[in-house]
Design a protein around this motif. Sequence first.
Motif, PDB file in Angstrom:
ATOM      1  N   ARG A 140       0.835  -1.203   0.000  1.00 61.15           N
ATOM      2  CA  ARG A 140       0.000   0.000   0.000  1.00 61.15           C
ATOM      3  C   ARG A 140       0.873   1.257   0.000  1.00 61.15           C
ATOM      4  NH1 ARG A 140      -2.108  -0.591   4.624  1.00 61.15           N
ATOM      5  NH2 ARG A 140      -3.524  -2.254   3.974  1.00 61.15           N
ATOM      6  N   ASP A 141       1.925   1.238   0.816  1.00 61.58           N
ATOM      7  CA  ASP A 141       2.821   2.388   0.897  1.00 61.58           C
ATOM      8  C   ASP A 141       3.611   2.567  -0.394  1.00 61.58           C
ATOM      9  OD1 ASP A 141       3.932   4.568   2.256  1.00 61.58           O
ATOM     10  OD2 ASP A 141       5.668   3.404   2.891  1.00 61.58           O
ATOM     11  N   ILE A 142       4.086   1.467  -0.953  1.00 59.77           N
ATOM     12  CA  ILE A 142       4.862   1.529  -2.194  1.00 59.77           C
ATOM     13  C   ILE A 142       4.018   2.091  -3.335  1.00 59.77           C
ATOM     14  CG2 ILE A 142       5.902   0.072  -3.994  1.00 59.77           C
ATOM     15  CD1 ILE A 142       7.014  -1.682  -1.707  1.00 59.77           C
ATOM     16  N   SER A 143       2.752   1.711  -3.389  1.00 64.09           N
ATOM     17  CA  SER A 143       1.872   2.161  -4.472  1.00 64.09           C
ATOM     18  C   SER A 143       1.638   3.674  -4.450  1.00 64.09           C
ATOM     19  CB  SER A 143       0.526   1.433  -4.405  1.00 64.09           C
ATOM     20  OG  SER A 143      -0.187   1.802  -3.230  1.00 64.09           O
ATOM     21  N   SER A 144       1.886   4.306  -3.313  1.00 61.16           N
ATOM     22  CA  SER A 144       1.715   5.761  -3.217  1.00 61.16           C
ATOM     23  C   SER A 144       3.052   6.514  -3.237  1.00 61.16           C
ATOM     24  CB  SER A 144       0.951   6.120  -1.935  1.00 61.16           C
ATOM     25  OG  SER A 144       1.689   5.726  -0.790  1.00 61.16           O
ATOM     26  N   THR A 145       4.144   5.798  -3.472  1.00 61.60           N
ATOM     27  CA  THR A 145       5.481   6.409  -3.510  1.00 61.60           C
ATOM     28  C   THR A 145       5.787   6.917  -4.917  1.00 61.60           C
ATOM     29  OG1 THR A 145       6.310   4.953  -1.759  1.00 61.60           O
ATOM     30  CG2 THR A 145       7.949   5.998  -3.171  1.00 61.60           C
ATOM     31  N   VAL A 146       6.171   8.170  -5.013  1.00 57.65           N
ATOM     32  CA  VAL A 146       6.494   8.753  -6.319  1.00 57.65           C
ATOM     33  C   VAL A 146       7.835   8.215  -6.822  1.00 57.65           C
ATOM     34  CG1 VAL A 146       6.970  10.889  -7.572  1.00 57.65           C
ATOM     35  CG2 VAL A 146       5.186  10.843  -5.825  1.00 57.65           C
ATOM     36  N   MET A 147       8.832   8.196  -5.941  1.00 58.44           N
ATOM     37  CA  MET A 147      10.147   7.699  -6.325  1.00 58.44           C
ATOM     38  C   MET A 147      10.924   7.334  -5.067  1.00 58.44           C
ATOM     39  SD  MET A 147      13.049   9.591  -8.698  1.00 58.44           S
ATOM     40  CE  MET A 147      11.897   9.891 -10.049  1.00 58.44           C
ATOM     41  N   GLY A 148      11.580   6.191  -5.073  1.00 54.51           N
ATOM     42  CA  GLY A 148      12.355   5.792  -3.902  1.00 54.51           C
ATOM     43  C   GLY A 148      12.882   4.378  -4.011  1.00 54.51           C
ATOM     44  N   ILE A 149      13.518   3.930  -2.931  1.00 54.01           N
ATOM     45  CA  ILE A 149      14.064   2.572  -2.824  1.00 54.01           C
ATOM     46  C   ILE A 149      13.313   1.854  -1.710  1.00 54.01           C
ATOM     47  CG2 ILE A 149      16.147   1.174  -2.462  1.00 54.01           C
ATOM     48  CD1 ILE A 149      16.329   3.018  -4.884  1.00 54.01           C
ATOM     49  N   TYR A 150      12.835   0.639  -1.980  1.00 47.68           N
ATOM     50  CA  TYR A 150      12.199  -0.140  -0.921  1.00 47.68           C
ATOM     51  C   TYR A 150      13.127  -1.278  -0.504  1.00 47.68           C
ATOM     52  CZ  TYR A 150      10.930  -3.893  -4.204  1.00 47.68           C
ATOM     53  OH  TYR A 150      10.978  -4.916  -5.112  1.00 47.68           O
ATOM     54  N   ILE A 151      13.091  -1.601   0.782  1.00 43.83           N
ATOM     55  CA  ILE A 151      13.893  -2.685   1.346  1.00 43.83           C
ATOM     56  C   ILE A 151      12.976  -3.569   2.175  1.00 43.83           C
ATOM     57  CG2 ILE A 151      15.877  -3.301   2.793  1.00 43.83           C
ATOM     58  CD1 ILE A 151      15.700   0.278   1.831  1.00 43.83           C
ATOM     59  N   GLU A 191      20.000  -9.417   6.646  1.00 41.08           N
ATOM     60  CA  GLU A 191      20.202  -8.855   5.313  1.00 41.08           C
ATOM     61  C   GLU A 191      18.851  -8.737   4.593  1.00 41.08           C
ATOM     62  OE1 GLU A 191      23.133  -7.824   3.675  1.00 41.08           O
ATOM     63  OE2 GLU A 191      23.793  -7.867   5.762  1.00 41.08           O
ATOM     64  N   PRO A 192      18.707  -7.762   3.690  1.00 43.87           N
ATOM     65  CA  PRO A 192      17.433  -7.596   2.974  1.00 43.87           C
ATOM     66  C   PRO A 192      17.057  -8.832   2.171  1.00 43.87           C
ATOM     67  CG  PRO A 192      18.842  -5.671   2.677  1.00 43.87           C
ATOM     68  CD  PRO A 192      19.683  -6.716   3.331  1.00 43.87           C
ATOM     69  N   GLU A 193      15.780  -9.140   2.198  1.00 43.39           N
ATOM     70  CA  GLU A 193      15.258 -10.226   1.366  1.00 43.39           C
ATOM     71  C   GLU A 193      15.023  -9.719  -0.056  1.00 43.39           C
ATOM     72  OE1 GLU A 193      11.167 -11.784   1.980  1.00 43.39           O
ATOM     73  OE2 GLU A 193      12.208 -13.612   2.602  1.00 43.39           O
ATOM     74  N   ASP A 194      14.708  -8.438  -0.170  1.00 42.43           N
ATOM     75  CA  ASP A 194      14.472  -7.823  -1.484  1.00 42.43           C
ATOM     76  C   ASP A 194      14.778  -6.335  -1.400  1.00 42.43           C
ATOM     77  OD1 ASP A 194      13.666  -7.232  -4.059  1.00 42.43           O
ATOM     78  OD2 ASP A 194      11.528  -7.234  -3.594  1.00 42.43           O
ATOM     79  N   VAL A 195      15.452  -5.823  -2.416  1.00 41.08           N
ATOM     80  CA  VAL A 195      15.680  -4.384  -2.570  1.00 41.08           C
ATOM     81  C   VAL A 195      15.234  -4.019  -3.971  1.00 41.08           C
ATOM     82  CG1 VAL A 195      17.363  -2.508  -2.632  1.00 41.08           C
ATOM     83  CG2 VAL A 195      17.660  -4.376  -0.995  1.00 41.08           C
ATOM     84  N   GLY A 196      14.449  -2.970  -4.088  1.00 37.19           N
ATOM     85  CA  GLY A 196      13.950  -2.599  -5.405  1.00 37.19           C
ATOM     86  C   GLY A 196      13.776  -1.105  -5.583  1.00 37.19           C
ATOM     87  N   VAL A 197      13.454  -0.723  -6.814  1.00 40.42           N
ATOM     88  CA  VAL A 197      13.302   0.681  -7.193  1.00 40.42           C
ATOM     89  C   VAL A 197      11.837   0.956  -7.505  1.00 40.42           C
ATOM     90  CG1 VAL A 197      13.927   2.436  -8.899  1.00 40.42           C
ATOM     91  CG2 VAL A 197      15.642   0.774  -8.122  1.00 40.42           C
ATOM     92  N   VAL A 198      11.333   2.056  -6.965  1.00 41.83           N
ATOM     93  CA  VAL A 198       9.934   2.449  -7.186  1.00 41.83           C
ATOM     94  C   VAL A 198       9.881   3.777  -7.928  1.00 41.83           C
ATOM     95  CG1 VAL A 198       7.729   3.028  -6.092  1.00 41.83           C
ATOM     96  CG2 VAL A 198       9.218   1.305  -5.053  1.00 41.83           C
ATOM     97  N   LYS A 234       6.957  -0.972  -8.923  1.00 41.93           N
ATOM     98  CA  LYS A 234       8.266  -1.593  -8.712  1.00 41.93           C
ATOM     99  C   LYS A 234       8.895  -1.823 -10.087  1.00 41.93           C
ATOM    100  CE  LYS A 234       6.913  -4.157  -4.525  1.00 41.93           C
ATOM    101  NZ  LYS A 234       6.771  -5.511  -3.939  1.00 41.93           N
ATOM    102  N   VAL A 235       9.738  -0.911 -10.496  1.00 38.54           N
ATOM    103  CA  VAL A 235      10.319  -1.009 -11.838  1.00 38.54           C
ATOM    104  C   VAL A 235      11.547  -1.919 -11.858  1.00 38.54           C
ATOM    105  CG1 VAL A 235       9.421   1.208 -12.624  1.00 38.54           C
ATOM    106  CG2 VAL A 235      11.637   1.122 -11.467  1.00 38.54           C
ATOM    107  N   LEU A 236      12.180  -2.123 -10.711  1.00 37.20           N
ATOM    108  CA  LEU A 236      13.286  -3.062 -10.570  1.00 37.20           C
ATOM    109  C   LEU A 236      13.143  -3.786  -9.236  1.00 37.20           C
ATOM    110  CD1 LEU A 236      16.475  -1.129 -11.806  1.00 37.20           C
ATOM    111  CD2 LEU A 236      15.461  -3.133 -12.866  1.00 37.20           C
ATOM    112  N   LYS A 237      13.375  -5.087  -9.240  1.00 37.47           N
ATOM    113  CA  LYS A 237      13.301  -5.888  -8.022  1.00 37.47           C
ATOM    114  C   LYS A 237      14.601  -6.665  -7.847  1.00 37.47           C
ATOM    115  CE  LYS A 237       8.333  -6.726  -8.729  1.00 37.47           C
ATOM    116  NZ  LYS A 237       7.298  -7.786  -8.876  1.00 37.47           N
ATOM    117  N   ASN A 238      14.871  -7.053  -6.595  1.00 39.29           N
ATOM    118  CA  ASN A 238      16.014  -7.924  -6.285  1.00 39.29           C
ATOM    119  C   ASN A 238      17.319  -7.416  -6.894  1.00 39.29           C
ATOM    120  OD1 ASN A 238      14.407  -9.945  -4.880  1.00 39.29           O
ATOM    121  ND2 ASN A 238      13.609 -10.496  -6.906  1.00 39.29           N
ATOM    122  N   VAL A 239      17.624  -6.149  -6.639  1.00 34.05           N
ATOM    123  CA  VAL A 239      18.838  -5.572  -7.220  1.00 34.05           C
ATOM    124  C   VAL A 239      20.106  -5.930  -6.442  1.00 34.05           C
ATOM    125  CG1 VAL A 239      17.668  -3.658  -8.341  1.00 34.05           C
ATOM    126  CG2 VAL A 239      18.501  -3.379  -6.007  1.00 34.05           C
TER     127      VAL A 239
END
Length: 416
Positions: free
Chosen positions: A323-334, A342-349, A354-359
């Motif tokens: 829900r929070d990611i869907s309202s994010t204009v631009m950022g990194i999620y962890i 260690e992070p299970e997933d890191v991606g670009v929003v 989610k334009v990039l996952k598991n970076v």
Amino acid sequence: MILCSSTPHSSPETQPSGLYSWPNVFHVPKFTYEAEFELQQRNIEFETNGTYFNPGPKLKGNLLDGLAQEMMKYTNYPKDYQCEEVAAALTRAHPCLGQLGSKTGFWGWKQSLKYKMQNYRTKLRRLGHPEIRVNSLKHKREGQGKAAANIKKARKAEVNYIPLHPKGETIESLENERIALLSEVKKRDNEVLIKAKMENTFYLRRLEIVEQRPMIGEFKNRWPALFEESEVNAEFLRITTKPLQSKFMSQFDQFSDKLIHILKKKGGVKGQRIKNVLAIKDLCDDIDTRRECILKSVAIYLNEDPDSFFKEYLASATEDAERDISSTVMGIYIIRIDRNREPEDVGVVIEGLKVLKNVGSIILGFIMLFGLIYALDLSFPENFKYTFKFCQKIVMNLDGHKLNTKIQQLKIKLFA
């Protein structure tokens, strides 16, 4: 210091417009034989008796034409400092052209160059030059019926903002290549072919981005190959002529020790926040964690909040995260299983997607977003723009001439 030399012009075939980034040293071109001969005579007179030379309209036009053509190799929209560098280079190469009554000795040449470049753009627009044509009045939206309204041009040191149309290709043939790409990205071990097709369709993609300003979701469906780490790196290289990931990492690591020294000296509430962030890097030997901590500390130093940009979620709270990611204009999620792992997933929003996952790492996620901002011709996010500008102008050395006061002060300390 700006050095000078004379070099002959290159033709568009051997030296395409927009091929190179702005040089550290601008080379004054070789003018026509008559112009060079007269300048040589006038330079001898200047050395003998200090007499300045005010060229007539024909000779002055010849000189400005030569300089403008040389500048067009690097940019169609030169900035003020670039025009100043060229004017300074001219008067150093030919001292007789210095101007009395001007504080710099070349102010008049600088202004003439600006007008000459405007005239050149008008000619190139009539010839259909893609980067200039996009700013013609007929291509502007309703309510922007002025030549100076909403000019679309390189603003972050892009070299190939809109490249020239590839020879032997039409819009239809490039569109067919794009459609073929949709099938190729679904195949395994197909990176070489994908890269070749992405290279070939670069013009079409940039034209679409700059002219149409599509929504990210729509554009991702049309160009899914762009949203892979390898292609983000490749696209950044096409646009800026500089490597992204390797240059960022090497430069950032080179500055790291000095940055830590500067950051630890910061006092007050910000200083305590920085110390808390930097303390994390001492608990492990991971180089990416070290880079992440330094980057977040730089953000704090520049009065920005890394927690508003690097958003962490627990894997157990998936719905809240989505829900929070869907309202994010631009950022990194962890996403972590727990706070200490260690992070299970890191991606670009971008635009809630989610334009990039598991970076792989947080610092790599930041680098990929930096590259996508260039690839998609986006502005830096408002809540993290100074950190991005620091990375652009200092770390990547892209258009580092004009700096915000905060970044300028940090640069002075960094290079002291």
